[in-house]
Scaffold this active site. Structure first.
Site: not given
Ligand code: BES
Ligand code: ZN
Length: 648
Positions: A340, A423
């Site tokens: 984040e 990702y």
């Molecule tokens: N921005 C995302 C969360 C998100 C993604 C909200 C798609 C709405 C739609 C956040 O940065 C994220 O990727 N969170 C991951 C954690 C990460 C370490 C893989 C999660 O929520 O698991």
């Molecule tokens: Zn993210």
């Protein structure tokens, strides 16, 4: 009240910190540019920003916990092209009372037809020229102010209103918002597109025993009394941000400082645990800055939410939102914090112009996150995370239908990229470039990239043009090696991908091999295993196991009772795949408490894959748990349980 706040804001903002200067040393731009190239057109908004666009949002809202609505006004600053007659906003169920110009004269407006999934256009006639206000220091002559009196609908998809039972303290209600990707249009009438950056400020009035926090500068730390029973808090975001990054939470919140510019907000019951788990956050900010340049947002605080928070983390500027499932007591899930934080560059500073290019946010961030973890904890710890990501990538490509499946492309239709491939494949793309050109050269390039595009939207095409101009620089041999277009636009995984393998996880693989050849579970030494070792082990177990083996696993490793939510979820997935009924009480307890999509969606999807046995349990489990889920998660799970979606 507003005047008082504005004065205070002026005083507090007067000396702009050095970090608020943009890369070339000029002062911060207040009106951010938009991209008008064809690939920057956002099909998830009704806005036509090239005709008229919102540049500033000023909210004055009261949180009404009884009615479950945010109520008050939004005052928008709109700039427009010569001849434009109207501005189009995004609206998902807002209840609009009136729309006027700055003097209070009514403006013509109507709500157009809603499109599937993206809400309706709110079309407002621009005020006449004589109603224009022009600020002496504002270089934008074509600017109008629009004043909207409204409230959010009780079911607003961005908002979760929690009764006291669903909080740690169980005594006060709680409210939080989640904007990404296109949920904020359910509580803020604006142009809800990541390519239309806006500054904002907000007065949030809440019951006097609660505290409001937001993703912007907190102007009056303790707020001010608003009548007997309420308190108002005032926030300012003076840098243009994509509107999905406007976020708010209200609850019985306390703050603990962790470093000069870092700290954590949460309910008092979780404060000690949170402070322990996230103790290294200030070091993370330092490490991130030495990698890719100054942190430009002032403070980096975190808000640890109740377990219904739908994500692991959300990169709301100045205030990352985090799930309490990170609290495992061993600091092994702080990669989420690094992630984040990394978004403060990739995502918040340079933002995907549309959700077709979400890999520019998430893939860059996953790569950057790994570099922060390596800087703090060394290459082996970082290798564990990237090795697990490799596993995830292989799983996702397979589940998407294999290497030819269009949903394995990085750039596609919005929301098309399967699972977490934006990702996994996105970060691998960058890792491949690092390995091809060398770390030093790639780091210098990335630092320049963030600087050149700071506070601006970006597309895949824009990134490719930038890297060709500043890194490849016409080197044909390098161009051929990198296969940039194949990575960005083609399905599957190009053959120059780099797989980082972890020695720690290789040891777990040896344990797995022993287990598969019949060794007793008690022979495996799981003492001191991190979340990552547990995940490698549990996800690596054969998907089909005899009941006795499952019982042995659970009895020896106490998986059903694990307080580590990642472990519990991975175990339950295996149990469900085997219709192992003794784990059902643990499933009901878990899915009725944790609302993090990544940990519960696979459980529902796993149940649905088990025919009638699973479908019945899934329906019953959802019925009993849905009141605890965030509206977006509840909607996703409703689709899984009704058989209209997979659990990706
Ligand atoms: N921005 C995302 C969360 C998100 C993604 C909200 C798609 C709405 C739609 C956040 O940065 C994220 O990727 N969170 C991951 C954690 C990460 C370490 C893989 C999660 O929520 O698991
Ligand atoms: Zn993210």
């Amino acid at each position: 009240m507003r005047i008082l706040f504005s004065l205070l804001a002026l005083i507090a903002l007067a000396p702009l910190p050095a970090a608020a200067q943009s890369g070339d040393g000029s002062s911060e731009m207040r009106v951010a540019p938009i991209l008008t190239t064809p690939e920057a057109r956002d099909v998830w908004t009704h806005a036509k920003p090239e005709e008229a666009r919102v540049t500033h949002v000023s909210l004055d809202l009261t949180a009404d916990f009884d009615a479950k609505e945010m109520r008050g006004t939004a005052t928008l600053e709109v700039i427009f092209a010569q001849g434009a007659k109207q501005v189009i906003l995004d609206d998902a169920g807002l209840v609009i009372e009136s729309i006027t110009d700055v003097e209070g004269a009514p403006l013509e407006w109507h709500v157009g037809e809603a499109s599937p999934n993206i809400g309706a256009p709110l079309i407002i006639a621009l005020p006449r020229a004589d109603a224009a206000i022009s600020k002496p220091d504002d270089p934008q002559p074509n600017m109008r102010v629009i004043h909207i009196r409204y409230r959010s609908a009780p079911g607003a998809s961005a908002l979760q209103w929690l009764p006291p039972e669903l909080t740690a303290g169980k005594a006060h209600p709680y409210l939080f918002s989640q904007g990404q990707a296109i949920e904020n249009r359910s509580w803020i009438p604006t142009q809800d597109s990541p390519g239309i950056r806006q500054t904002w400020d907000a007065t949030i009035t809440v019951p006097a025993d609660l505290v409001a926090v937001m993703s912007g500068n907190r102007m009056i730390p303790d707020g001010v009394a608003a009548g007997d029973s309420h308190r108002s808090f005032y926030f300012v975001m003076d840098k243009p941000v994509p509107p999905y990054l406007i976020a708010m939470a209200v609850g019985n919140l306390k703050f603990r400082e962790l470093g000069p510019r870092t700290g954590v907000w949460t309910e008092p019951e979780m404060l000690d645990k949170a402070a322990y788990e996230f103790a290294d956050v200030e070091k993370m900010v330092d490490a991130a800055e030495s990698l890719y340049g100054p942190y430009r947002w002032g403070r980096y605080d975190m808000l640890l939410l109740p377990p219904s928070f739908p994500y692991g983390g959300m990169e709301n500027p100045t205030l990352t939102f985090l799930t309490p499932t990170l609290l495992t007591g061993d600091r092994s899930n702080t990669d989420v914090v690094a992630h984040e934080l990394a978004h403060s560059w990739s995502g918040n500073l340079v933002t995907n112009a549309t959700w077709s290019d979400s890999w520019l946010n998430e893939g860059f961030t996953t790569y950057f996150e790994n570099r922060i973890m390596e800087a703090l904890y060394g290459p082996e710890r970082a290798a564990m995370y990237s090795d697990l990501d490799w596993d995830g990538m292989e799983r996702d490509i397979k589940a998407a239908g294999g290497s030819d499946a269009p949903s394995t492309r990085l750039h596609g239709d919005p929301g098309e990229t399967f699972g977490q491939l934006d990702y996994f494949k996105g970060s691998n793309f960058l890792r491949m470039i690092e390995h091809t050109v060398g770390r030093e050269r790639f780091d210098a390039y990335l630092k320049g990239y963030f600087d050149r595009h700071a506070f601006q939207p970006q597309t895949t095409a824009g990134f490719l043009a930038d890297i060709r101009e500043h890194l490849v620089q016409g080197d044909e041999a390098l161009e051929a090696k990198l296969k940039l277009d194949q990575w960005a636009y083609q399905p599957g995984l190009p053959d120059n991908a780099v797989h980082i393998e972890s020695a720690t996880l290789a040891k777990v693989d040896a344990d797995l091999a022993a287990f598969k050849s019949g060794a007793a579970v008690s022979a495996i030494d799981t003492d001191g295993w991190s979340t990552q070792e547990w995940l490698r082990f549990l996800n690596g177990l054969p998907r089909e196991l005899p009941e006795a083996r499952l019982a042995e696993l659970d009895d020896t490793l106490h998986l059903s009772q694990s307080t580590n939510a990642y472990v519990r979820s991975a175990w339950l997935e295996l149990a469900i795949a085997n219709r192992y009924e003794p784990a059902l009480p643990a499933l009901y307890e878990f899915a009725g408490q944790v609302g993090r999509g990544l940990l519960i969606r696979p459980l529902y999807a796993g149940l649905m894959a088990q025919g009638e046995w699973g479908a019945k349990i899934a329906a019953d489990l959802f019925e009993k748990s849905k009141a605890t889920y965030h509206p977006t998660t509840a909607a996703q799970i409703a689709r899984i349980v009704s058989g209209t979606a997979t659990g990706e």
